[in-house]
Design a protein around this motif. Sequence first.
Motif, PDB file in Angstrom:
ATOM      1  N   THR A 152       0.835  -1.191   0.000  1.00 41.04           N
ATOM      2  CA  THR A 152       0.000   0.000   0.000  1.00 41.04           C
ATOM      3  C   THR A 152       0.874   1.247   0.000  1.00 41.04           C
ATOM      4  OG1 THR A 152      -1.961   1.015   1.029  1.00 41.04           O
ATOM      5  CG2 THR A 152      -0.238   0.183   2.516  1.00 41.04           C
ATOM      6  N   THR A 153       0.249   2.389   0.103  1.00 42.16           N
ATOM      7  CA  THR A 153       0.946   3.677   0.064  1.00 42.16           C
ATOM      8  C   THR A 153       1.076   4.276   1.464  1.00 42.16           C
ATOM      9  OG1 THR A 153       0.753   5.980  -0.704  1.00 42.16           O
ATOM     10  CG2 THR A 153      -1.286   4.732  -0.505  1.00 42.16           C
ATOM     11  N   PRO A 154       2.200   4.933   1.756  1.00 46.93           N
ATOM     12  CA  PRO A 154       2.313   5.640   3.034  1.00 46.93           C
ATOM     13  C   PRO A 154       1.623   6.998   2.995  1.00 46.93           C
ATOM     14  CG  PRO A 154       4.332   5.919   1.799  1.00 46.93           C
ATOM     15  CD  PRO A 154       3.448   5.009   0.982  1.00 46.93           C
ATOM     16  N   TYR A 155       1.252   7.436   1.784  1.00 53.76           N
ATOM     17  CA  TYR A 155       0.636   8.758   1.611  1.00 53.76           C
ATOM     18  C   TYR A 155      -0.882   8.579   1.606  1.00 53.76           C
ATOM     19  CZ  TYR A 155       0.136  13.565  -0.051  1.00 53.76           C
ATOM     20  OH  TYR A 155      -0.192  14.902  -0.163  1.00 53.76           O
ATOM     21  N   THR A 156      -1.442   8.439   2.813  1.00 54.14           N
ATOM     22  CA  THR A 156      -2.868   8.156   2.940  1.00 54.14           C
ATOM     23  C   THR A 156      -3.321   8.437   4.357  1.00 54.14           C
ATOM     24  OG1 THR A 156      -4.573   6.448   2.594  1.00 54.14           O
ATOM     25  CG2 THR A 156      -2.476   5.716   3.525  1.00 54.14           C
ATOM     26  N   PHE A 157      -4.607   8.318   4.581  1.00 51.56           N
ATOM     27  CA  PHE A 157      -5.187   8.437   5.911  1.00 51.56           C
ATOM     28  C   PHE A 157      -4.958   7.132   6.672  1.00 51.56           C
ATOM     29  CE2 PHE A 157      -9.088   8.359   8.694  1.00 51.56           C
ATOM     30  CZ  PHE A 157      -8.693   9.395   9.519  1.00 51.56           C
ATOM     31  N   VAL A 158      -4.929   7.217   7.993  1.00 53.65           N
ATOM     32  CA  VAL A 158      -4.566   6.048   8.796  1.00 53.65           C
ATOM     33  C   VAL A 158      -5.503   4.855   8.602  1.00 53.65           C
ATOM     34  CG1 VAL A 158      -3.351   7.316  10.592  1.00 53.65           C
ATOM     35  CG2 VAL A 158      -5.829   6.979  10.785  1.00 53.65           C
ATOM     36  N   ALA A 159      -6.744   5.078   8.201  1.00 55.08           N
ATOM     37  CA  ALA A 159      -7.697   3.970   8.052  1.00 55.08           C
ATOM     38  C   ALA A 159      -7.208   2.936   7.049  1.00 55.08           C
ATOM     39  CB  ALA A 159      -9.064   4.501   7.631  1.00 55.08           C
ATOM     40  N   THR A 160      -6.500   3.376   6.017  1.00 59.32           N
ATOM     41  CA  THR A 160      -6.004   2.443   5.000  1.00 59.32           C
ATOM     42  C   THR A 160      -5.081   1.418   5.630  1.00 59.32           C
ATOM     43  OG1 THR A 160      -6.038   4.303   3.431  1.00 59.32           O
ATOM     44  CG2 THR A 160      -4.947   2.280   2.720  1.00 59.32           C
ATOM     45  N   ALA A 161      -4.091   1.896   6.346  1.00 60.48           N
ATOM     46  CA  ALA A 161      -3.130   0.999   6.989  1.00 60.48           C
ATOM     47  C   ALA A 161      -3.754   0.237   8.153  1.00 60.48           C
ATOM     48  CB  ALA A 161      -1.920   1.801   7.467  1.00 60.48           C
ATOM     49  N   HIS A 162      -4.585   0.935   8.930  1.00 58.11           N
ATOM     50  CA  HIS A 162      -5.233   0.277  10.069  1.00 58.11           C
ATOM     51  C   HIS A 162      -6.022  -0.957   9.633  1.00 58.11           C
ATOM     52  CE1 HIS A 162      -3.852   3.297  12.670  1.00 58.11           C
ATOM     53  NE2 HIS A 162      -4.981   3.828  13.103  1.00 58.11           N
ATOM     54  N   SER A 163      -6.710  -0.859   8.500  1.00 52.04           N
ATOM     55  CA  SER A 163      -7.542  -1.978   8.045  1.00 52.04           C
ATOM     56  C   SER A 163      -6.695  -3.220   7.762  1.00 52.04           C
ATOM     57  CB  SER A 163      -8.331  -1.582   6.795  1.00 52.04           C
ATOM     58  OG  SER A 163      -7.476  -1.385   5.680  1.00 52.04           O
ATOM     59  N   ILE A 164      -5.473  -3.007   7.292  1.00 53.78           N
ATOM     60  CA  ILE A 164      -4.562  -4.123   7.026  1.00 53.78           C
ATOM     61  C   ILE A 164      -4.148  -4.782   8.334  1.00 53.78           C
ATOM     62  CG2 ILE A 164      -2.302  -4.751   6.083  1.00 53.78           C
ATOM     63  CD1 ILE A 164      -2.632  -2.371   4.121  1.00 53.78           C
ATOM     64  N   VAL A 165      -3.716  -3.965   9.279  1.00 58.35           N
ATOM     65  CA  VAL A 165      -3.227  -4.497  10.551  1.00 58.35           C
ATOM     66  C   VAL A 165      -4.354  -5.150  11.349  1.00 58.35           C
ATOM     67  CG1 VAL A 165      -2.084  -3.896  12.716  1.00 58.35           C
ATOM     68  CG2 VAL A 165      -1.348  -2.809  10.587  1.00 58.35           C
ATOM     69  N   TRP A 166      -5.550  -4.576  11.292  1.00 61.75           N
ATOM     70  CA  TRP A 166      -6.689  -5.175  11.990  1.00 61.75           C
ATOM     71  C   TRP A 166      -6.951  -6.601  11.511  1.00 61.75           C
ATOM     72  CZ3 TRP A 166      -9.229  -4.574  16.296  1.00 61.75           C
ATOM     73  CH2 TRP A 166      -9.299  -3.328  16.906  1.00 61.75           C
ATOM     74  N   ASN A 167      -6.633  -6.872  10.250  1.00 61.92           N
ATOM     75  CA  ASN A 167      -6.820  -8.214   9.686  1.00 61.92           C
ATOM     76  C   ASN A 167      -5.604  -9.108   9.896  1.00 61.92           C
ATOM     77  OD1 ASN A 167      -9.462  -8.701   8.069  1.00 61.92           O
ATOM     78  ND2 ASN A 167      -8.926  -6.579   7.582  1.00 61.92           N
ATOM     79  N   LYS A 168      -4.676  -8.645  10.757  1.00 63.08           N
ATOM     80  CA  LYS A 168      -3.459  -9.404  11.069  1.00 63.08           C
ATOM     81  C   LYS A 168      -2.615  -9.662   9.818  1.00 63.08           C
ATOM     82  CE  LYS A 168      -5.064 -11.643  15.313  1.00 63.08           C
ATOM     83  NZ  LYS A 168      -6.227 -10.767  15.499  1.00 63.08           N
ATOM     84  N   LEU A 169      -2.687  -8.729   8.873  1.00 60.76           N
ATOM     85  CA  LEU A 169      -1.850  -8.736   7.684  1.00 60.76           C
ATOM     86  C   LEU A 169      -0.720  -7.721   7.874  1.00 60.76           C
ATOM     87  CD1 LEU A 169      -4.839  -8.721   5.196  1.00 60.76           C
ATOM     88  CD2 LEU A 169      -3.257 -10.637   5.480  1.00 60.76           C
ATOM     89  N   THR A 170       0.307  -7.822   7.056  1.00 64.62           N
ATOM     90  CA  THR A 170       1.467  -6.949   7.200  1.00 64.62           C
ATOM     91  C   THR A 170       1.468  -5.889   6.105  1.00 64.62           C
ATOM     92  OG1 THR A 170       2.770  -8.767   8.124  1.00 64.62           O
ATOM     93  CG2 THR A 170       3.981  -6.859   7.282  1.00 64.62           C
ATOM     94  N   PRO A 171       1.404  -4.603   6.459  1.00 63.14           N
ATOM     95  CA  PRO A 171       1.478  -3.555   5.441  1.00 63.14           C
ATOM     96  C   PRO A 171       2.900  -3.374   4.928  1.00 63.14           C
ATOM     97  CG  PRO A 171       1.363  -2.561   7.609  1.00 63.14           C
ATOM     98  CD  PRO A 171       1.243  -4.048   7.813  1.00 63.14           C
ATOM     99  N   VAL A 172       3.031  -3.261   3.619  1.00 62.97           N
ATOM    100  CA  VAL A 172       4.317  -2.965   2.985  1.00 62.97           C
ATOM    101  C   VAL A 172       4.134  -1.644   2.240  1.00 62.97           C
ATOM    102  CG1 VAL A 172       6.027  -3.691   1.281  1.00 62.97           C
ATOM    103  CG2 VAL A 172       4.938  -5.397   2.774  1.00 62.97           C
ATOM    104  N   PHE A 173       4.815  -0.606   2.697  1.00 65.72           N
ATOM    105  CA  PHE A 173       4.628   0.729   2.137  1.00 65.72           C
ATOM    106  C   PHE A 173       5.638   0.994   1.022  1.00 65.72           C
ATOM    107  CE2 PHE A 173       3.115   1.001   6.555  1.00 65.72           C
ATOM    108  CZ  PHE A 173       1.833   1.499   6.335  1.00 65.72           C
ATOM    109  N   VAL A 174       5.126   1.439  -0.137  1.00 64.57           N
ATOM    110  CA  VAL A 174       6.006   1.787  -1.253  1.00 64.57           C
ATOM    111  C   VAL A 174       5.717   3.224  -1.694  1.00 64.57           C
ATOM    112  CG1 VAL A 174       6.110  -0.616  -2.004  1.00 64.57           C
ATOM    113  CG2 VAL A 174       4.463   0.923  -3.080  1.00 64.57           C
TER     114      VAL A 174
END
Length: 367
Positions: free
Chosen positions: A80-102
């Motif tokens: 995903t992108t680091p240039y976003t609102f926190v909900a984008t990344a939060h949704s990944i972590v809530w699902n116990k997935l690992t965010p990879v920011f590019v």
Amino acid sequence: MNEPIYVTQPVLPELAEFIPYLEQIWKNKILTNCGPLHQQLEKELCEYLGVDYISLFNNGTIALVTALQALGLEQGEVITTPYTFVATAHSIVWNKLTPVFVDIDPETSNIDPKKVEKAITAKTVAILPVHCYGIPCEVEQLQALANKHSLKLIYDAAHAFGCEYQGQSLLNYGDLSVISFHATKVFNTFEGGAIICHTAEMKQRIDRLKNFGIVDETTVDGISLNGKLSEVHSALGLLQLKTIDKTLEARQKIDENYRNFLQNIDGIKCISRLHLEKDNYSYFPIVISERYPLSRDELFEKLKANNVFARKYFYPLMTDLNVYQQFKSEAPNAKQLSEQVLCLPMYPTLIIEQIQMIVDVIQECAK
């Protein structure tokens, strides 16, 4: 003109127009659980947006969480992108997935497909791009990558309500698209959101997941959340749809005025929106370069001193937040944009004199 000018104001109908909808709810005595107004709003949104299936939610964040769950993503990495609102990344972590920011393309502010491809590993299960400011991602390139590597493609389309690209709704791209109906969005239901999908089977799965995984009175086939949109929120949505085109027309005029007034100020760049066939003009971001006498933060404070409340959107980057330090990655384009971008006030009732006053402050600082 001395009143504060905020970065946005919610669009609301006349209160008298909302009363009949409330009276209908009181008569029906159905407040939630996908009642008649909820069902009507889903139908009318499909028609307006040009999509086949839509599932309404109580907010866009729960919709994002559910979208990842609906695609069966239980472990692995999501790019995903680091240039976003926190909900984008939060949704990944809530699902116990690992965010990879590019990193992003600095011209569009969207995730860079070339960087996405380099980040794909055996652990990658999905790509979660954002149509930042409603500007379309490189949807063909991202879909090609998803197909090549058998990845799911979910768009955070929170900003993209009503946007059309290459002859169709921008929401039709990818496996799923998630939109927000938050009070600050071009179309709001007080709070709300939705997932757009492509099959009746997927809609049924999503609808069950947003209702605790309930199949019937005695069967629950998944562990999930309560994401239902109430009848009161649905009623506002139905009323908002009646005037959405006028809302978008007003936003377009404001966008045009800003671009016209700002075009000759050295060091100020307006982010292009030329690729859209139908735009919603959801935000008006400007980029303050080194040629401008003030830094972004200095201009932000100068505007505030003149009762103009712009927003550093998006700042800071996800990877600069303490809670995401463990996922830190190099994203120089995103870093630079986050330190130079400023979203100016944008809402339909903003008048020409207010726009001119905002620009006058920016112009005066450029001398």
